[in-house]
Enzyme design. Structure first.
Site, PDB file in Angstrom:
ATOM      1  N   LYS A  23       0.835  -1.205   0.000  1.00 18.36           N
ATOM      2  CA  LYS A  23       0.000   0.000   0.000  1.00 18.36           C
ATOM      3  C   LYS A  23       0.865   1.249   0.000  1.00 18.36           C
ATOM      4  O   LYS A  23       0.644   2.181  -0.783  1.00 18.36           O
ATOM      5  CB  LYS A  23      -0.924  -0.013   1.212  1.00 18.36           C
ATOM      6  CG  LYS A  23      -1.916   1.139   1.243  1.00 18.36           C
ATOM      7  CD  LYS A  23      -2.881   0.999   2.419  1.00 18.36           C
ATOM      8  CE  LYS A  23      -3.761  -0.216   2.260  1.00 18.36           C
ATOM      9  NZ  LYS A  23      -4.727  -0.360   3.372  1.00 18.36           N
ATOM     10  N   MET A 103      -5.569  -7.093   8.756  1.00 17.63           N
ATOM     11  CA  MET A 103      -4.976  -6.198   9.757  1.00 17.63           C
ATOM     12  C   MET A 103      -5.852  -4.960   9.907  1.00 17.63           C
ATOM     13  O   MET A 103      -6.922  -4.879   9.340  1.00 17.63           O
ATOM     14  CB  MET A 103      -3.530  -5.877   9.381  1.00 17.63           C
ATOM     15  CG  MET A 103      -2.608  -7.087   9.468  1.00 17.63           C
ATOM     16  SD  MET A 103      -0.919  -6.725   8.974  1.00 17.63           S
ATOM     17  CE  MET A 103      -1.105  -6.499   7.210  1.00 17.63           C
ATOM     18  N   SER A 770      14.968 -43.194 -10.772  1.00 11.01           N
ATOM     19  CA  SER A 770      13.732 -42.475 -10.467  1.00 11.01           C
ATOM     20  C   SER A 770      13.625 -42.382  -8.949  1.00 11.01           C
ATOM     21  O   SER A 770      13.626 -43.397  -8.262  1.00 11.01           O
ATOM     22  CB  SER A 770      12.519 -43.210 -11.037  1.00 11.01           C
ATOM     23  OG  SER A 770      11.333 -42.504 -10.736  1.00 11.01           O
ATOM     24  N   GLY A 772      11.948 -42.220  -5.619  1.00 11.10           N
ATOM     25  CA  GLY A 772      10.689 -42.467  -4.917  1.00 11.10           C
ATOM     26  C   GLY A 772      10.734 -41.704  -3.607  1.00 11.10           C
ATOM     27  O   GLY A 772      11.130 -42.232  -2.578  1.00 11.10           O
ATOM     28  N   THR A 773      10.336 -40.428  -3.660  1.00  9.18           N
ATOM     29  CA  THR A 773      10.620 -39.536  -2.535  1.00  9.18           C
ATOM     30  C   THR A 773       9.735 -39.763  -1.321  1.00  9.18           C
ATOM     31  O   THR A 773      10.070 -39.315  -0.224  1.00  9.18           O
ATOM     32  CB  THR A 773      10.514 -38.064  -2.982  1.00  9.18           C
ATOM     33  OG1 THR A 773       9.309 -37.882  -3.744  1.00  9.18           O
ATOM     34  CG2 THR A 773      11.716 -37.689  -3.826  1.00  9.18           C
TER      35      THR A 773
END
Length: 897
Positions: A23, A103, A770, A772-773
């Site tokens: 702002k 706010m 690959s 695999g998380t």
């Protein structure tokens, strides 16, 4: 030299957003380019951060505020605190990003009873003067002194009744004077202190209140929801008051957008009120007028507003949300900011502005968020109806979209009601398991009492593109009585509910659903095409059948990064695999495998045809065998009941004996993945035969096939040496039998930390990696994903012990470090090593950014997240090039800033 905490508007510009807040920076920028803005100044976000740290204004700040007030006195010809010629100001918050309504704002600071008399005489309107004073007491009392809001409104209601009027605009000067007196009594009763009349004390307390509101609950909740950092702070803007609440027919206030924020249409859009101040428009206390009517009531202000709106949009090169006040015919601009808008409006405005030559294609890509695509492509509720419907319960927003249906509490009934009676069903379960997949397939949406964002319900729902609310602890399920309760509300089987998967909300009854078609999203198609021109990462998809593969390709997938073969044995085919598990000799096992082979081959053949010309990674069977059997606990009960009744339980006893034999204390770390292949290689050999028979057959039909066989869960290279040789021999045997040679790869899934640490050795055999998380995260943290999310992980995030849920966003410092090491070591051995990711992280924008940074070739995600991944991969390139505010409205090419 003292640190500068305060800037006059003429000292700032739009580039100072981080310091002055959005702002403040925009008020300064409008001042700079000649837009009529009331004079003012800004106390910086740095001052707020210092205040939060020390509980007091930083040294020198207040002196700079007072000095800035003296400058305002000079600029306006009025004096702050002088009853004979009072300067009044507003105090407004302003973070670096818009947080509308989160706010606090206070109007008319500096007004005293003596000043009221002066204002009334000067403007010839005592009603206006007392109205302004009662607004100060009301706002200051609530915001600064903590008085409850309701008693203020009750006093206003009493005044209206006493005067026999229906609206605030009809209240007389004496009415507002009496209202101000009662407001003061209310404040003193609440605080034990009289209302402060010293203008500088009002300003000091008001500034503190705005700083404090940065850590108010609604602001904190908003930042948590939108991922806004808590250490940014808010600026405080002190702005000379201008008044729209004169009863002269030439004063008013309004809010407008330079384009329609709902549709994106290039048409000025907004509302205004005559004889009002800003909060009257947004509070809903009075019904505003459509902004185009202003041309009839104050034509000069309307034409000037149109000119300014066009100038602002051209200047910011973005649709603007503007606030304005007209005081006795004079137009003042109180704010401009990039306007919030719907997802449909985001992409329409971006593409329209490209067509208009206002922004570039790359800037359009930078302005679209992943969440915008989510909203566009998943079913969604009619927003007008949704706004009027109360929320029954709230859980995790596990899978986006909107679903309406009748509640059923088990998968069999859900499937039966869908198939036989054609009902729309919501499957409600304490949590879901693989045995529930048929019910999930049949259901329109899934609601679970337990489970996290990567629980079975969440993962499968996202894969299926079905809305899911998981971990909804506000509901209490009673499976025996076939109902769930939320407080005193009882929802029985067959009752209708609605799920909002994007927000995690549950509603009673039916809400109308709008279902978008990807092909119809022409603006989105443009954005994604421009994103494809920008990104480096390829985007593949996780798909387990031809239908999912077709959908993935329609959404722009460039390959299949994960085909989970175990999903092909769920539902009606479970019995086929159970026959293998229960086989008592090699002949029976071979017979069972012979029946499975054509089923697998047909699946693979369909996927190869759907992905003609593109790679398809097929993961060999991964889960432990017990998952293909009924629950051991259920079998124990069934066998015991049968014996109690004197009935035969032969088949159930057989299943129970096998379940006991396969039981493991920690099955996810037990006999699964490559270990299952080593100990029972005939299953993997059958799968490889099915893959290569399907590939050879498809190739003979003219399909360009590129199968890639993935061996899961290796921890030691010797596991790969043992199994891969057997499988390569099987593949070559099939190609010899078929008289066809095809291009193929063998690789592995990196999901055990040791595999990442020894990636150089693994790459000697594997042609691709690959990640695999999901499992890699579990094993790196030493967590059981479902248990952790059920019992403590979400609380860890809420309490700041963990910054984010590591199963939703890659933990770059831990799991990510292992990934980076595996990439570097693997490519040191095999420079052309193809590396991607196929866990749920493959559809997470933050994780995609990390995958770009460490040099992966592709990310793979569920088909419905492919468009998101395409956009996120483009954003990763722009971020690497130094583009700021990626995904924000108004993002611009740094070369043009």
């Amino acid at each position: 030299m003292a640190h500068k905490w305060v800037y006059m508007f003429e000292e700032g510009d739009a580039e100072m957003r981080n310091l002055l807040g959005g702002k403040g920076a925009n008020l300064a920028e409008m001042t700079r380019i000649g837009i009529p803005v009331p004079p003012g100044f800004t106390a910086t976000t740095e001052a707020c951060i210092a205040y939060q740290k020390d509980g007091a204004f930083p040294e020198g700040m207040w002196d700079q505020v007072v000095a800035s007030m003296e400058k305002l006195n000079e600029q306006t010809g009025k004096t702050f605190g002088d009853a004979s010629n009072p300067l009044l100001v507003s105090v407004r918050s302003g973070a670096r990003v818009s947080m509308p309504g989160m706010m606090d704002t206070i109007l008319n600071l500096g007004l005293t009873p003596a000043g009221v008399e002066t204002m009334g005489e000067k403007f010839g309107d005592m009603r206006f003067a007392w109205d302004s004073y009662r607004r100060l007491i009301q706002m200051f009392g609530k915001v600064v002194l903590g008085a409850p809001a309701e008693p203020f409104e009750e006093i206003i209601d009493d005044i209206r009744k006493e005067e026999g009027v229906k609206t605030d605009a009809e209240v007389t000067a004496n009415g507002w004077k009496e209202c101000a007196r009662r407001f003061k009594e209310l404040v003193e009763n609440h605080t034990g202190q009289p209302f402060p009349e010293d203008p500088y004390e009002q300003l000091r307390l008001g500034t503190e209140a705005v700083f404090k509101s940065w850590n108010g609950k609604r602001a904190v909740d908003y930042r948590n929801n939108f991922g806004i950092p808590h250490d940014w702070g808010t600026a405080v803007n002190v702005v000379t008051m201008v008044y729209g609440n004169f009863a002269d027919g030439k004063s008013g206030t309004g809010v407008a957008f330079t384009r329609n924020p709902s549709t994106g249409e290039k048409k000025f859009y907004g509302e205004y009120l005559l004889n009002a101040q800003g909060e009257d428009v947004v509070s809903g206390a009075r019904t505003p007028t459509e902004v185009s009517k202003l041309v009839e009531e104050i034509p000069s202000a309307w034409h000037e507003l149109q000119d300014i709106a066009q100038k602002l949009e051209q200047h910011y090169r973005e649709m603007q949300d503007i606030e304005f006040t007209i005081e006795a015919g004079k137009l003042w601009m109180l704010q401009t900011r990039n306007g919030k808008r719907t997802a449909a409006s985001v992409v329409k405005i971006a593409t329209d502005m490209v067509d208009e030559g206002l922004i570039s294609k790359t800037e359009a890509v930078a302005r679209v968020q992943a969440s915008d695509i989510d909203q566009l492509l998943h079913p969604r509720f009619d927003p007008t109806v949704l706004a009027k419907t109360p929320v029954l319960a709230h859980g995790l927003n596990a899978s986006p979209g909107a679903a309406v249906g009748k509640v059923y509490f088990d998968a069999d009934t859900a499937e039966q009601k869908t198939k036989e009676e054609g009902e729309d069903v919501i499957l409600v379960r304490p949590l879901t398991e693989p045995d529930d997949v048929h019910g999930m397939l049949a259901a329109k949406g899934i609601l679970t009492q337990e489970g996290g964002a990567t629980s079975h319900a969440a993962v499968v729902a996202r894969q299926l593109g079905k809305p899911c609310v998981s971990g909804c602890g506000e509901i209490s399920i009673n499976l025996k009585e076939r109902k769930f309760t939320v407080g005193d509300v009882v929802v029985k089987e067959g009752d209708i509910i609605s799920l909002n998967g994007a927000k995690g909300d549950v509603y009673l009854g039916s809400i109308p659903v709008v279902v978008p078609e990807f092909e119809e999203q022409t603006e989105l198609q443009k954005i994604l095409g421009w994103a494809d021109d920008t990104r480096r990462l390829m985007v593949w998809a996780n798909a387990d059948d031809p239908q999912q593969a077709t959908r993935a390709r329609k959404y722009g997938a460039q390959g299949i990064g994960l085909c989970r073969t175990e999903h092909m044995f769920l539902g009606e085919r479970t019995q086929l695999f159970q026959n293998y598990i229960l086989a008592e000799d090699d002949a029976a096992k071979a017979a069972a495998l012979a029946k499975m082979l054509p089923e697998q081959r047909d699946d693979f053949h369909g996927i190869f045809k759907a992905m003609d010309g593109l790679p398809v990674i097929i993961r060999l069977i991964d889960p432990p065998l017990h998952e293909f059997l009924p629950s051991r606990e259920e079998l124990l009960v069934d066998v015991a009941l049968a014996k109690f009744k004197g009935e035969s339980a032969g088949e159930k006893e057989r299943l129970l004996a096998k379940a006991n034999e396969l039981q493991e204390y920690n099955p996810m770390l037990g006999l699964r993945g490559v270990r299952l292949g080593v100990m029972m290689p005939d299953v993997n050999k059958m799968q490889v035969r099915a893959i290569f028979e399907a590939a050879c057959d498809a190739a003979k039909e003219g399909v360009d096939v590129h199968p890639e066989v993935m061996i899961p869960l290796i921890g030691h290279v010797n596991e790969l040496k043992f199994l891969q040789k057997l499988l390569l021999d099987e593949a070559k045997a099939v190609m010899d039998e078929k008289g066809t040679t095809i291009s193929y790869k063998f690789g592995t899934m990196i999901e055990i930390p040791r595999a990442a640490l020894t990636a150089d050795e693994v790459a000697e055999l594997a042609q691709f990696f690959s990640f695999g998380t999901n499992d890699l995260t579990q094993m790196t943290y030493g967590l059981s994903r479902d248990d952790a999310e059920r019992h403590f992980l979400l609380q860890y995030v809420e309490q700041g012990i963990l910054p984010v849920n590591p199963f939703q966003t890659i933990d770059r410092d831990g799991v990510g470090l292992l990934m980076k090491m595996a990439v570097e070591k693997g490519r040191a051995t095999r420079s052309d090593l193809e590396i991607g990711i196929c866990g749920e992280h493959g559809g997470d924008p933050n994780s995609i950014d990390f995958c770009h940074i460490i040099g992966l070739n592709y990310v793979s995600c569920s088909p419905f997240r492919v468009p998101i991944a395409r956009l996120s991969a483009a954003h990763a390139v722009l971020r690497e090039k130094g583009w700021p505010r990626i995904g924000d409205l108004g993002a611009i090419d740094p070369a043009k800033s």
